[in-house]
Design an enzyme around this catalytic site. Structure first.
Site, PDB file in Angstrom:
ATOM      1  N   SER A   1       4.065  -2.253   0.152  1.00 33.25           N
ATOM      2  CA  SER A   1       4.247  -2.106  -1.150  1.00 33.25           C
ATOM      3  C   SER A   1       5.919  -2.294  -1.523  1.00 33.25           C
ATOM      4  O   SER A   1       6.552  -2.552  -0.370  1.00 33.25           O
ATOM      5  CB  SER A   1       4.101  -0.546  -1.441  1.00 33.25           C
ATOM      6  OG  SER A   1       4.757  -0.278  -2.794  1.00 33.25           O
TER       7      SER A   1
ATOM      8  N   TYR B   1       5.088   8.562   0.661  1.00 31.17           N
ATOM      9  CA  TYR B   1       4.620   7.267   0.512  1.00 31.17           C
ATOM     10  C   TYR B   1       5.557   6.202   0.798  1.00 31.17           C
ATOM     11  O   TYR B   1       5.165   5.333   1.616  1.00 31.17           O
ATOM     12  CB  TYR B   1       4.069   7.116  -1.004  1.00 31.17           C
ATOM     13  CG  TYR B   1       3.283   5.711  -1.352  1.00 31.17           C
ATOM     14  CD1 TYR B   1       2.186   5.644  -1.090  1.00 31.17           C
ATOM     15  CD2 TYR B   1       4.187   4.617  -2.069  1.00 31.17           C
ATOM     16  CE1 TYR B   1       1.537   4.491  -1.480  1.00 31.17           C
ATOM     17  CE2 TYR B   1       3.494   3.753  -2.371  1.00 31.17           C
ATOM     18  CZ  TYR B   1       2.216   3.459  -1.998  1.00 31.17           C
ATOM     19  OH  TYR B   1       1.470   2.217  -2.249  1.00 31.17           O
TER      20      TYR B   1
END
Ligand code: NAD
Length: 266
Positions: A153, A166
């Site tokens: 990401s 995350y």
């Protein structure tokens, strides 16, 4: 001298004809869109996901492009991972492409308020799951080679306030990708990571709600304002990059990090 000849379709091809691909998180937004593109390019596709109902829905949605194998499995559980790899080998005869993509977002909260259980859960899926997929799929690819694409990401390259577990997990994907590419190169196994900005899927709806429970739409506008191109990515934006990395066009590319982020990390 005609250099164009070096790029003739028999030397260099973006299609996946006769390639056998596994996609984890295959019932989700990015996974199912990538499955569609892979099928359109001639691949045989196996979808792995936690959720059998969502897998059935994805298989139904994809049926006009081709037939997919679906396997309900938890990527964070080693026995499940061994099972899905074995099932794909039995069903398709081998594995040429692995889109290691399953992931969860965790809870949106300041780092000082994150719960240990939530941290552990994100790590179990996003890091242990990624590691286990690499461990067993790379073993299956030994001797034959293949292409692996790990989903990180923009949160694997920079901070994401409110999403510390995350962000840590997606940075870990970079380390796993580097090591796997170094160890796989001698076997003809290429391993790269993709780094999307926010993409229009269930995951962003959840993060928007977590970030501003009273006004998720305002949270979306705030996230979009950080993307120079002015919009979220669509699953197809990511799928097209994954297709390129999976294909023989990317045959000299390994250990690399590819952003698909509308300029967000510039
Ligand atoms: P999604 O929620 O639509 O899809 C994720 C899929 O993974 C779901 O179908 C879910 O059931 C599955 N999954 C979750 N835990 C699992 C487990 N333990 N075992 C097997 N399957 C499991 O979200 P998405 O946007 O398609 O996300 C795909 C990947 O892209 C994730 O790794 C995510 O972190 C990453 N990503 C998403 C965005 C975004 O904005 N949507 C941005 C950057 C990276």
């Amino acid at each position: 001298r005609d250099y164009a000849g070096d790029w003739s379709s028999d030397v260099c091809s973006s299609d996946l004809k006769n390639k056998r691909a596994i996609i984890t998180g295959g019932a989700g937004g990015i996974g199912s869109e990538t499955a569609k593109l892979f099928l359109q390019e001639g691949a045989q596709v196996a979808l792995v996901d936690l959720d059998q109902v969502a897998l059935d829905e994805a298989a139904e949605m994809l049926s006009e492009y081709g037939k997919v194998v679906t396997i309900a499995a938890d990527v964070s559980d080693e026995a499940d991972v061994e099972r899905y790899v074995q099932e794909v080998k039995n069903e398709l005869g081998g594995i040429d492409v692995f889109f290691n993509n399953a992931g969860i977002e965790g809870t949106v909260a300041p780092l000082t308020e994150q719960k240990v259980e939530d941290f552990d859960k994100v790590m179990a899926v996003n890091v242990r799951g990624m590691f286990l997929g690499l461990k067993h799929v790379m073993k299956a690819m030994e001797g034959a080679g293949g292409s692996i694409i790990n989903t990180s990401s923009v949160a694997g390259l920079s901070a994401g306030p409110g999403l510390a577990p995350y962000v840590a997990s997606k940075h870990a994907v970079v380390g796993l990708t580097r090591n796997a590419s170094a160890e796989g190169a001698g076997q003809g196994i290429r391993v790269n990571s993709v780094h999307p900005a926010p993409v229009n899927t269930r995951m962003m709806r959840s993060i928007e709600k977590g970030s501003n429970p009273q006004n998720a739409e305002a949270a979306k506008e705030e996230y979009e304002s950080h993307v120079p191109l002015g919009r979220y990515g669509e699953p197809e934006d990511v799928a097209r990059l994954v297709l390129f990395l999976a294909s023989d066009e990317a045959s000299f590319i390994t250990g690399a990090q590819y952003v698909v982020d509308g300029g967000m990390t510039t």
